[in-house]
Scaffold this motif. Structure first.
Motif, PDB file in Angstrom:
ATOM      1  N   GLU A 117       0.835  -1.208   0.000  1.00 58.49           N
ATOM      2  CA  GLU A 117       0.000   0.000   0.000  1.00 58.49           C
ATOM      3  C   GLU A 117       0.869   1.257   0.000  1.00 58.49           C
ATOM      4  O   GLU A 117       0.596   2.199  -0.742  1.00 58.49           O
ATOM      5  N   ASP A 143      -8.389   7.838  -6.288  1.00 59.53           N
ATOM      6  CA  ASP A 143      -8.603   7.883  -4.841  1.00 59.53           C
ATOM      7  C   ASP A 143      -7.788   6.735  -4.251  1.00 59.53           C
ATOM      8  O   ASP A 143      -8.206   5.576  -4.285  1.00 59.53           O
ATOM      9  N   PHE A 150      -7.081   5.949  -1.214  1.00 61.95           N
ATOM     10  CA  PHE A 150      -7.701   5.260  -0.081  1.00 61.95           C
ATOM     11  C   PHE A 150      -8.705   4.219  -0.573  1.00 61.95           C
ATOM     12  O   PHE A 150      -8.721   3.086  -0.097  1.00 61.95           O
ATOM     13  N   LYS A 151      -9.516   4.596  -1.538  1.00 61.25           N
ATOM     14  CA  LYS A 151     -10.492   3.661  -2.093  1.00 61.25           C
ATOM     15  C   LYS A 151      -9.789   2.487  -2.767  1.00 61.25           C
ATOM     16  O   LYS A 151     -10.175   1.325  -2.588  1.00 61.25           O
ATOM     17  N   GLY A 179      -8.297   0.272   0.045  1.00 62.58           N
ATOM     18  CA  GLY A 179      -9.199  -0.150   1.115  1.00 62.58           C
ATOM     19  C   GLY A 179      -8.792   0.371   2.483  1.00 62.58           C
ATOM     20  O   GLY A 179      -9.363  -0.035   3.495  1.00 62.58           O
ATOM     21  N   LEU A 180      -7.836   1.286   2.536  1.00 57.54           N
ATOM     22  CA  LEU A 180      -7.422   1.875   3.808  1.00 57.54           C
ATOM     23  C   LEU A 180      -8.317   3.066   4.148  1.00 57.54           C
ATOM     24  O   LEU A 180      -8.998   3.614   3.282  1.00 57.54           O
ATOM     25  N   THR A 181      -8.289   3.483   5.409  1.00 60.04           N
ATOM     26  CA  THR A 181      -9.233   4.466   5.930  1.00 60.04           C
ATOM     27  C   THR A 181      -8.589   5.829   6.160  1.00 60.04           C
ATOM     28  O   THR A 181      -7.663   5.942   6.974  1.00 60.04           O
ATOM     29  N   PRO A 182      -9.101   6.888   5.494  1.00 56.55           N
ATOM     30  CA  PRO A 182      -8.632   8.236   5.826  1.00 56.55           C
ATOM     31  C   PRO A 182      -9.350   8.716   7.083  1.00 56.55           C
ATOM     32  O   PRO A 182     -10.572   8.591   7.197  1.00 56.55           O
ATOM     33  N   THR A 183      -8.607   9.240   8.037  1.00 58.00           N
ATOM     34  CA  THR A 183      -9.184   9.775   9.261  1.00 58.00           C
ATOM     35  C   THR A 183      -8.801  11.241   9.370  1.00 58.00           C
ATOM     36  O   THR A 183      -7.622  11.583   9.247  1.00 58.00           O
ATOM     37  N   VAL A 187      -3.683   7.945   7.781  1.00 59.59           N
ATOM     38  CA  VAL A 187      -4.084   6.577   7.464  1.00 59.59           C
ATOM     39  C   VAL A 187      -4.359   5.863   8.791  1.00 59.59           C
ATOM     40  O   VAL A 187      -3.434   5.603   9.563  1.00 59.59           O
ATOM     41  N   ASP A 188      -5.628   5.553   9.033  1.00 57.58           N
ATOM     42  CA  ASP A 188      -6.041   4.991  10.319  1.00 57.58           C
ATOM     43  C   ASP A 188      -5.358   3.674  10.648  1.00 57.58           C
ATOM     44  O   ASP A 188      -5.041   3.413  11.812  1.00 57.58           O
ATOM     45  N   GLU A 189      -5.109   2.839   9.673  1.00 58.40           N
ATOM     46  CA  GLU A 189      -4.523   1.519   9.909  1.00 58.40           C
ATOM     47  C   GLU A 189      -3.044   1.565  10.261  1.00 58.40           C
ATOM     48  O   GLU A 189      -2.498   0.575  10.760  1.00 58.40           O
TER      49      GLU A 189
END
Length: 190
Positions: free
Chosen positions: A78, A91, A93-94, A97-101, A111-113
């Motif tokens: 990633e 995009d 993040f899309k 599959g990772l999460t923008p916070t 990156v939340d993860e």
């Protein structure tokens, strides 16, 4: 004997950091950099260097903020993708599959993860040549709870960062402690 190979950017190793920013439409974006490091202790500050041609450059110039998400080894693919693709066209993040916070401290996503996050406010910029150096005051650091030791400090083995060898284009993990800083060298004190 040493062999001269001429001037280059071979200051091994380079950190792998994922820099988060929002574009004009408030879309979260992230890009991987290897040109960065701590540059001041008071105020706590970190520097990143970006080319003006990057999509992230304009976002940071506009918002005066960025985050640094330090990926663990399990996210090497990633992080590599974040450095290959442009947020202008996709995009990220899309795609991963990772999460923008959204940071509650600065106007940038992280990156939340990823286990270690630095939230930075731009306090200086310096045009160097091909790159612009952004100096960001570290406004907060977030760490996954399971990656903290009993002194509330990040544990290297739990964060599991990795580094980049620019000239050889390889990512390398860090796998063991080899000495305690500000201690192992005391044997040379007289």
């Amino acid at each position: 004997m040493k062999t001269s190979i001429g001037p280059d950017t071979l200051a091994y190793p380079n950190p792998i950091w994922c820099v988060g920013s929002y574009d004009k439409e408030d879309k979260p974006n992230v890009m991987t950099i290897a040109w960065g490091g701590i540059c001041c202790s008071k105020p706590a500050a970190v520097t990143i260097s970006l080319r003006k041609a990057t999509y992230t450059y304009g976002s940071i110039m506009e918002r005066k903020a960025y985050t640094i998400s330090v990926p663990s080894e399990k996210y090497v693919a990633e992080a590599d993708y974040f450095g290959i693709a442009s947020g202008k066209n996709t995009d990220k993040f899309k795609d991963t599959g990772l999460t923008p916070t959204r940071s509650e401290v600065v106007d940038a996503p992280y990156v939340d993860e990823f286990p270690l996050i630095l939230e930075c406010k731009v306090i200086h910029t310096l045009e160097i040549g091909l790159h612009t150096q952004f100096i960001g005051e570290i406004m907060d650091i977030k760490v996954d709870q399971e990656a903290l030791n009993s002194k509330n400090q990040p544990m290297m083995e739990k964060v599991a960062p990795f580094v980049f060898g620019y000239g050889i284009r390889e990512y390398w993990s860090l796998d063991k402690v080899i000495g305690q800083s500000f201690n192992i060298g005391k044997k040379f004190s007289k």
